[in-house]
Design a protein around this motif. Structure first.
Motif, PDB file in Angstrom:
ATOM      1  N   ILE A  51       0.900  -1.159   0.000  1.00  0.00           N
ATOM      2  CA  ILE A  51       0.000   0.000   0.000  1.00  0.00           C
ATOM      3  C   ILE A  51       0.941   1.211   0.000  1.00  0.00           C
ATOM      4  CG2 ILE A  51      -1.896   1.184   1.192  1.00  0.00           C
ATOM      5  CD1 ILE A  51      -2.733  -1.669   0.765  1.00  0.00           C
ATOM      6  N   PRO A  52       1.025   1.931  -1.140  1.00  0.00           N
ATOM      7  CA  PRO A  52       2.021   3.004  -1.225  1.00  0.00           C
ATOM      8  C   PRO A  52       1.760   4.130  -0.228  1.00  0.00           C
ATOM      9  CG  PRO A  52       0.871   2.660  -3.326  1.00  0.00           C
ATOM     10  CD  PRO A  52       0.192   1.808  -2.328  1.00  0.00           C
ATOM     11  N   ARG A  53       2.825   4.823   0.140  1.00  0.00           N
ATOM     12  CA  ARG A  53       2.693   5.911   1.116  1.00  0.00           C
ATOM     13  C   ARG A  53       1.656   6.966   0.723  1.00  0.00           C
ATOM     14  NH1 ARG A  53       8.514   7.921   3.172  1.00  0.00           N
ATOM     15  NH2 ARG A  53       9.403   5.859   3.380  1.00  0.00           N
ATOM     16  N   PRO A  54       1.616   7.411  -0.584  1.00  0.00           N
ATOM     17  CA  PRO A  54       0.589   8.409  -0.933  1.00  0.00           C
ATOM     18  C   PRO A  54      -0.826   7.905  -0.617  1.00  0.00           C
ATOM     19  CG  PRO A  54       2.212   8.218  -2.687  1.00  0.00           C
ATOM     20  CD  PRO A  54       2.524   7.135  -1.709  1.00  0.00           C
ATOM     21  N   ALA A  55      -1.062   6.604  -0.808  1.00  0.00           N
ATOM     22  CA  ALA A  55      -2.394   6.053  -0.499  1.00  0.00           C
ATOM     23  C   ALA A  55      -2.644   6.113   1.010  1.00  0.00           C
ATOM     24  CB  ALA A  55      -2.487   4.613  -0.996  1.00  0.00           C
ATOM     25  N   LEU A  56      -1.602   5.863   1.791  1.00  0.00           N
ATOM     26  CA  LEU A  56      -1.749   5.924   3.255  1.00  0.00           C
ATOM     27  C   LEU A  56      -2.046   7.360   3.696  1.00  0.00           C
ATOM     28  CD1 LEU A  56       1.220   3.580   4.261  1.00  0.00           C
ATOM     29  CD2 LEU A  56      -1.217   3.067   4.514  1.00  0.00           C
ATOM     30  N   HIS A  57      -1.351   8.346   3.058  1.00  0.00           N
ATOM     31  CA  HIS A  57      -1.609   9.756   3.379  1.00  0.00           C
ATOM     32  C   HIS A  57      -3.054  10.119   3.026  1.00  0.00           C
ATOM     33  CE1 HIS A  57       2.244  11.322   4.715  1.00  0.00           C
ATOM     34  NE2 HIS A  57       2.849  10.600   3.784  1.00  0.00           N
ATOM     35  N   LEU A  58      -3.505   9.607   1.863  1.00  0.00           N
ATOM     36  CA  LEU A  58      -4.863   9.900   1.424  1.00  0.00           C
ATOM     37  C   LEU A  58      -5.879   9.339   2.432  1.00  0.00           C
ATOM     38  CD1 LEU A  58      -6.159  11.213  -1.112  1.00  0.00           C
ATOM     39  CD2 LEU A  58      -6.529   8.895  -1.982  1.00  0.00           C
ATOM     40  N   ILE A  59      -5.655   8.109   2.863  1.00  0.00           N
ATOM     41  CA  ILE A  59      -6.567   7.496   3.847  1.00  0.00           C
ATOM     42  C   ILE A  59      -6.569   8.327   5.130  1.00  0.00           C
ATOM     43  CG2 ILE A  59      -6.932   5.464   5.346  1.00  0.00           C
ATOM     44  CD1 ILE A  59      -5.697   3.766   3.028  1.00  0.00           C
ATOM     45  N   ALA A  60      -5.348   8.708   5.590  1.00  0.00           N
ATOM     46  CA  ALA A  60      -5.230   9.453   6.848  1.00  0.00           C
ATOM     47  C   ALA A  60      -5.978  10.783   6.770  1.00  0.00           C
ATOM     48  CB  ALA A  60      -3.756   9.688   7.175  1.00  0.00           C
TER      49      ALA A  60
END
Ligand SMILES: NC(=O)c1ccc[n+]([C@@H]2O[C@H](COP(=O)([O-])OP(=O)(O)OC[C@H]3O[C@@H](n4cnc5c(N)ncnc54)[C@H](OP(=O)(O)O)[C@@H]3O)[C@@H](O)[C@H]2O)c1
Length: 298
Positions: free
Chosen positions: A230-239
């Motif tokens: 799960i790429p970091r940009p996706a994690l930022h988006l979720i957060a």
């Protein structure tokens, strides 16, 4: 009697079993007595309470020589958060222990600090500060990430596709420790009053990345496929989107981002030299636990 709050959990259950095997009377605090069912054979006393409600703790701590805190609210929902459990719940438990004249052994995390990017680490630090200022004779046990939890997560996420999920790049070295090793330290802290006033920091033998752990888990299951990232940009988006509404999801995404980049390595030589009899469980042992031999049929 030893009161174990969180005695139904992964670490707490091991501590409870260890004490019971040594014939030390144990009482387990839980919100739901059904969760203590697996401990029934160990002859432990079960008491119902919630660390968010101080009124429920008076009876729980009554007569306890040591109150052990192995609670956490990291993955919780419905108002179970690091702030309500790891900080405020621990404060309630510490205050109840102080009023009952009990000692306290509290589980915390290696890296607990007021300015940590991880909310859990900040809340653990706040609880540590409250405990140290309380005047209660206490031992704090700080541990690195539990190996069994991460092995389980990788197996679980690989169950369908055969590919475990790794958050972010997965290249950051992390210290993982077996919960069995941590339980041995907690047991030592409970029974050895010379540890009072100390912070015992326990880690495992290796600093390895989630990619390396995923590869070891795959090999142990006879699987060869690569992890799904799960790429970091996706994690930022979720957060920053759904994570603002679903707080637990946001917390997990932020923790995953931090785990992918902050220094989570650790060297536990100091504690292991001080207590050379502590177990040092390897990744291999965790991946291939020895099953006891089956009794021969008559
Ligand atoms: N997991 C890790 O990687 C790790 C790493 C370093 C340190 N630690 C620390 O080690 C300890 C044990 O972790 P674990 O992973 O073994 O825990 P776990 O299996 O997730 O169990 C959590 C425990 O917290 C209790 N709890 C949660 N909310 C509560 C509430 N409101 N009132 C009373 N009890 C409550 C639960 O009891 P009931 O559900 O029965 O009420 C459960 O027994 C924690 O303090 C954790 O912060 C964990």
């Amino acid at each position: 009697v030893i009161l174990v709050a969180g005695g139904t959990g992964r670490l707490g259950s091991l501590v409870v079993r260890g004490l019971a095997q040594r014939q030390i009377p144990v009482r387990v605090l839980t919100r739901d007595p059904a969760r203590a069912g697996h401990l029934a054979a160990d002859g432990v006393e079960v008491t119902v309470g919630d660390v968010r409600d101080p009124a429920t703790l008076t009876k729980a701590v009554s007569g306890a020589d040591v109150v052990v805190s192995a609670i956490h609210g990291f993955a919780g929902v419905d108002g179970v958060t690091p702030a309500t459990i790891d900080r405020d719940g621990n404060v309630h438990l510490i205050d109840a222990a102080r009023d009952a004249g009990s000692h306290v052994v509290m589980m915390s995390v290696v890296g607990a600090a007021a300015d940590s990017p991880l909310e859990l680490f900040r809340m653990k630090y706040a609880a540590e500060q409250h405990l140290l200022a309380s005047g209660v004779p206490c031992t704090i046990v700080r541990a690195t990430a539990f190996l069994e939890l991460w092995v389980e997560l990788l197996h679980k996420t690989a169950a369908r596709s055969g590919r475990p999920v790794v958050f972010g790049r997965g290249a950051n070295p992390i210290n993982f420790v077996s919960a069995c090793d941590v339980a041995a330290v907690v047991e030592r802290a409970i029974t050895d009053v010379t540890t009072r006033g100390s912070i015992l920091q326990i880690g495992g033998p290796d600093n390895i990345s989630l990619n390396q752990l995923a590869a070891a888990v795959q090999a142990s299951a006879g699987r060869t496929s690569q992890p799904r990232h799960i790429p970091r940009p996706a994690l930022h988006l979720i957060a920053n989107t759904i994570g603002r509404i679903k707080r637990d999801l946001g917390r997990q995404a932020r923790a995953a981002i931090a785990m992918d980049q902050i220094d989570l390595t650790f060297d536990s030589t100091a504690l292991r030299q001080a207590y050379p009899d502590l177990p040092l469980t390897s990744l291999d042992t965790c991946l291939h636990p020895m099953t006891p031999p089956r009794p021969r049929e008559a």
